[in-house]
Design an enzyme around this catalytic site. Sequence first.
Site, short mmCIF file in Angstrom:
data_model
loop_
_atom_site.label_atom_id
_atom_site.label_comp_id
_atom_site.label_asym_id
_atom_site.label_seq_id
_atom_site.Cartn_x
_atom_site.Cartn_y
_atom_site.Cartn_z
N GLU A 1 0.80 -1.10 0.03
CA GLU A 1 -0.02 0.04 -0.13
C GLU A 1 0.79 1.22 -0.22
O GLU A 1 1.94 1.79 1.10
CB GLU A 1 -1.20 0.07 1.34
CG GLU A 1 -1.55 -1.63 1.47
CD GLU A 1 -2.10 -1.36 2.93
OE1 GLU A 1 -1.31 -0.06 3.66
OE2 GLU A 1 -3.24 -2.10 3.03
N GLN B 1 11.26 -2.53 4.56
CA GLN B 1 12.10 -4.16 5.44
C GLN B 1 11.22 -4.91 5.68
O GLN B 1 9.57 -4.19 6.56
CB GLN B 1 12.70 -3.34 6.43
CG GLN B 1 13.59 -2.14 6.44
CD GLN B 1 14.42 -1.54 7.55
OE1 GLN B 1 13.35 -1.61 7.97
NE2 GLN B 1 15.47 -0.84 7.21
#
Length: 174
Positions: free
Chosen positions: A122, A139
């Site tokens: 998103e 990450q």
Amino acid sequence: MILTGHEIVRQRDMGALTIEPFDPHQLNPVSYNYRLGPVLKTHRAPVMDTRAEHELDEVVIGEDGLVLRPGRAYLGTTAEVIGSDVFVPSLIGRSSLGRLGMFLQFSADLGQVGSCHRWTLEIKVVQPTRVYRGMCAGQVTFWTTVGDTLAYTGRFGRLSEATVPPAGLLAATG
């Protein structure tokens, strides 16, 4: 507990988690930098209706990148296939991109045990921001569970392309 970078490598080598392709230069002390895939999708409708089907437009990120615009939600994918039948992956955006006003995984950062695929990202920006395919976007961390684990068997645990849920799923109340 969170896996350290060295433990991510060890568990990957043992087959307990997947990151493919894997580049050791993307390894951090307690995470792995995932990259942005080559395609982004945006909602076609000017107004989102949680009870309606959602059509998506698709754009390929070219060699010169793509400028994202404020006021739009973008759906992308990780370039890597990521997952585990043992650990819980959690994806977040990079703080360096957040400082530019680009935010990733602001509502669905937690994965499930048993999911292994290219993850839907998103993406929102607060100012025009140029992105590039293959850039480090965020990450992934891996967490151990406590207690009995049930593997996720839902529809999103098998998809490797950005998508939205069917209208009936969004309209469900509970």
